[in-house]
Motif scaffolding. Structure first.
Motif, PDB file in Angstrom:
ATOM      1  N   GLY A 104       5.521 -98.703 -22.581  1.00 43.07           N
ATOM      2  CA  GLY A 104       6.958 -99.251 -22.654  1.00 43.07           C
ATOM      3  C   GLY A 104       6.872-100.693 -22.654  1.00 43.07           C
ATOM      4  N   PHE A 147       8.097-103.215 -25.535  1.00 42.94           N
ATOM      5  CA  PHE A 147       9.081-104.124 -25.115  1.00 42.94           C
ATOM      6  C   PHE A 147       8.796-105.791 -25.494  1.00 42.94           C
ATOM      7  CE2 PHE A 147      10.341-107.710 -22.068  1.00 42.94           C
ATOM      8  CZ  PHE A 147      11.566-107.872 -22.533  1.00 42.94           C
ATOM      9  N   TYR A 201       8.208-106.030 -29.774  1.00 43.68           N
ATOM     10  CA  TYR A 201       9.579-106.280 -30.461  1.00 43.68           C
ATOM     11  C   TYR A 201      10.261-107.774 -30.041  1.00 43.68           C
ATOM     12  CZ  TYR A 201      10.169-101.444 -32.026  1.00 43.68           C
ATOM     13  OH  TYR A 201       9.992-100.256 -32.859  1.00 43.68           O
ATOM     14  N   TYR A 256      17.435-105.391 -29.480  1.00 41.47           N
ATOM     15  CA  TYR A 256      16.793-103.981 -29.260  1.00 41.47           C
ATOM     16  C   TYR A 256      15.566-104.117 -28.251  1.00 41.47           C
ATOM     17  CZ  TYR A 256      14.436-100.035 -30.789  1.00 41.47           C
ATOM     18  OH  TYR A 256      13.982 -98.605 -30.887  1.00 41.47           O
ATOM     19  N   SER A 257      14.942-105.194 -28.002  1.00 46.44           N
ATOM     20  CA  SER A 257      14.017-104.990 -27.190  1.00 46.44           C
ATOM     21  C   SER A 257      14.533-105.099 -25.984  1.00 46.44           C
ATOM     22  CB  SER A 257      12.932-106.216 -27.217  1.00 46.44           C
ATOM     23  OG  SER A 257      13.410-107.369 -27.055  1.00 46.44           O
ATOM     24  N   ARG A 263      15.834-101.339 -25.063  1.00 38.27           N
ATOM     25  CA  ARG A 263      14.763-100.453 -24.920  1.00 38.27           C
ATOM     26  C   ARG A 263      14.384-100.750 -23.480  1.00 38.27           C
ATOM     27  NH1 ARG A 263      11.055 -98.013 -28.643  1.00 38.27           N
ATOM     28  NH2 ARG A 263       9.732 -98.085 -27.074  1.00 38.27           N
ATOM     29  N   ARG A 321      16.739 -99.242 -20.922  1.00 39.06           N
ATOM     30  CA  ARG A 321      16.883 -97.729 -20.850  1.00 39.06           C
ATOM     31  C   ARG A 321      15.484 -97.129 -20.219  1.00 39.06           C
ATOM     32  NH1 ARG A 321      17.000 -95.362 -26.271  1.00 39.06           N
ATOM     33  NH2 ARG A 321      17.418 -93.621 -25.257  1.00 39.06           N
ATOM     34  N   PHE A 322      14.528 -98.188 -20.650  1.00 36.97           N
ATOM     35  CA  PHE A 322      13.170 -97.764 -20.049  1.00 36.97           C
ATOM     36  C   PHE A 322      13.105 -97.769 -18.476  1.00 36.97           C
ATOM     37  CE2 PHE A 322       8.692 -98.315 -18.688  1.00 36.97           C
ATOM     38  CZ  PHE A 322       8.106 -97.334 -19.172  1.00 36.97           C
TER      39      PHE A 322
END
Length: 76
Positions: A23, A27, A30, A62-63, A66, A69-70
């Motif tokens: 993950g 990150f 991106y 977006y990174s 992510r 959320r991660f």
């Protein structure tokens, strides 16, 4: 807080630690690609500069989405 995070990582199974590293890798991937689109002058993709900046910012946002959320999914 950092100590608690490190203790939490040590309690995870091998699979969970691998997914944590994966993950973080995505990150960073991106994020770096987004920065590359913005700052790389001789980009081998034929795009106008304003579209390159917009796409780079989209990848960076977006990174971070992510990452958040991660991080929230691994809070337990």
């Amino acid at each position: 807080m950092l100590r608690q995070l490190l203790d939490n990582i040590k309690k995870k199974s091998l699979k969970e630690r691998f997914l944590l590293v994966l993950g973080m890798f995505f990150f960073l991937m991106y994020f770096v690609i987004g920065l590359g689109f913005i700052f790389w002058k001789t980009l081998p993709v034929a795009m106008e500069y304003k579209y390159r900046v917009a796409f780079g910012l989209l990848l960076i946002v977006y990174s971070f989405i992510r990452f958040v959320r991660f991080f929230n999914s691994n809070a337990d």
